[in-house]
Design an enzyme around this catalytic site. Structure first.
Site, PDB file in Angstrom:
ATOM      1  CD  GLU A  18      -7.443   0.981 -17.983  1.00 11.94           C
ATOM      2  OE1 GLU A  18      -8.036   2.013 -17.617  1.00 11.94           O
ATOM      3  OE2 GLU A  18      -7.939  -0.154 -17.917  1.00 11.94           O
ATOM      4  NE  ARG A 108      -0.349  -4.596 -14.826  1.00 11.28           N
ATOM      5  CZ  ARG A 108      -1.488  -3.979 -15.111  1.00 11.28           C
ATOM      6  NH1 ARG A 108      -1.945  -2.997 -14.344  1.00 11.28           N
ATOM      7  NH2 ARG A 108      -2.200  -4.357 -16.160  1.00 11.28           N
ATOM      8  CG  ASN A 110      -5.735  -3.275 -13.660  1.00 11.00           C
ATOM      9  OD1 ASN A 110      -4.958  -3.106 -14.597  1.00 11.00           O
ATOM     10  ND2 ASN A 110      -7.028  -3.513 -13.836  1.00 11.00           N
ATOM     11  CG  ASP A 128       0.054 -15.254 -13.702  1.00  8.27           C
ATOM     12  OD1 ASP A 128      -0.764 -14.617 -12.997  1.00  8.27           O
ATOM     13  OD2 ASP A 128       0.669 -16.253 -13.266  1.00  8.27           O
ATOM     14  CG  ASN A 156     -10.397  -3.109 -15.000  1.00  9.62           C
ATOM     15  OD1 ASN A 156     -10.160  -1.916 -15.163  1.00  9.62           O
ATOM     16  ND2 ASN A 156      -9.913  -4.038 -15.798  1.00  9.62           N
ATOM     17  CG  ASP A 207     -10.570  -2.520 -19.076  1.00 12.23           C
ATOM     18  OD1 ASP A 207     -10.167  -1.857 -18.099  1.00 12.23           O
ATOM     19  OD2 ASP A 207      -9.804  -3.152 -19.817  1.00 12.23           O
TER      20      ASP A 207
END
Length: 305
Positions: A18, A108, A110, A128, A156, A207
């Site tokens: 990423e 978390r 990202n 999740d 994102n 993304d």
């Protein structure tokens, strides 16, 4: 519409690659392997990216940005970590309401980045991916950390227009990319508006993203094996085909577009069908992009409001 195909680099594949960035100070391509908790560094050699080093940044590392004073700042686990040039990781702040384990329904870091002034923005998500559990946090130039957006799902890709007056933010859970009016003097943003909507797109969801020198957005499509270029008005201008199902983000190293990919969540059959998945890919699309903005604030005495 322009169509291109990216080719794999020789750098070692990641589990969940990423957030590539071009660090102008070190002349390196830097990216992360989220689930491995690693920061990866590479050297651009023509159209290739060659491994230089890797460093442990945390249990998970969502993204990396350069620091003007040297080293890097990470969105790691549920907070912000400084990674020194020699690879030593030091947690600077654990964000209130963030962190915890996947088993306990934790969150978390990202994705994120810095604006031109050097403010640090970091987004979060729940392990999740439950709706509304993600937020966007800002670390200001005075060391203050505050939450600037909440109710997100998978915060994102983040970027700014060349004039710094528009901030772009993708939420993979909402399947949208938003544009927000942005005040570069204060680091504050206005009401968000939908620029791109992938709700009914069969090729995947937005993304990570980057903005090129002409002000157009390049958006990776998770599940789509593509990176797409859009005008600031949302018109589709180009498609880069990537032989890896899960394209995660992209960045420019001059006029070379570098694309990260992931094998996260793929079964053995899917991995066998896409043997280059997890690698970096490159393509020269005929346009350039800026290097990553460095963080310019303090590295001690951070505080939340």
């Amino acid at each position: 519409m322009k169509r291109l195909t990216a080719t794999p680099a020789t750098s070692a594949p990641a589990e969940h690659g990423e957030g590539p960035i071009w660090d102008a100070a070190t002349a390196e391509l830097v990216w992360v392997d989220i689930t491995a908790g690693l920061v990866r560094r590479g050297r651009v050699d023509g159209d290739d990216v060659v491994d230089v080093a890797q460093h442990r940044g945390g249990g998970t590392v969502g993204f990396v940005v350069p620091v003007e004073a040297g080293g890097w700042l990470l969105g790691a686990d549920g907070g912000i970590t400084r990674l020194s040039a020699d690879g030593e990781a030091d947690v600077l702040v654990e964000l209130a309401g963030e962190g915890g384990s996947a088993e306990a329904g934790g969150t978390r870091m990202n994705d994120g980045g810095c604006d031109r002034a050097g403010r640090f923005f970091g987004g979060t998500m729940a392990f999740d991916e439950r709706p509304g559990a993600g937020s966007l946090h800002r670390l200001d130039l005075d060391g203050t950390v505050r939450t600037v957006l909440d109710g997100l799902t998978v915060s994102n890709g983040l970027g700014w227009s060349p004039d710094d007056r528009t901030m772009y933010l993708s939420d993979s859970g909402a399947k949208q990319v938003w544009a927000l009016d942005y005040d570069p003097a204060t680091g504050t943003s206005g009401q968000r508006r939908v620029l791109l909507d992938f709700t009914d797109d069969p090729d995947g969801v937005a993304d990570g993203l980057t903005v090129d020198d002409e002000g157009c957005l390049w958006t990776a499509l998770w599940g789509g094996g593509q990176v797409r270029r859009y005008s600031p008005d949302g018109d589709l201008l180009a498609v880069v085909e990537v032989p890896a199902e899960n394209t995660t983000s992209c960045a420019f190293a001059g006029d070379l577009l570098v694309i990260s990919t992931s094998v996260h969540g793929m079964d053995d059959a899917a991995r066998a069908a896409r043997p280059d998945a997890g690698k970096l890919f490159t393509v020269r699309p005929g346009v350039s992009g800026p290097p990553a903005n460095p963080y310019r604030g303090p590295l001690t005495a951070l505080r939340e409001t």
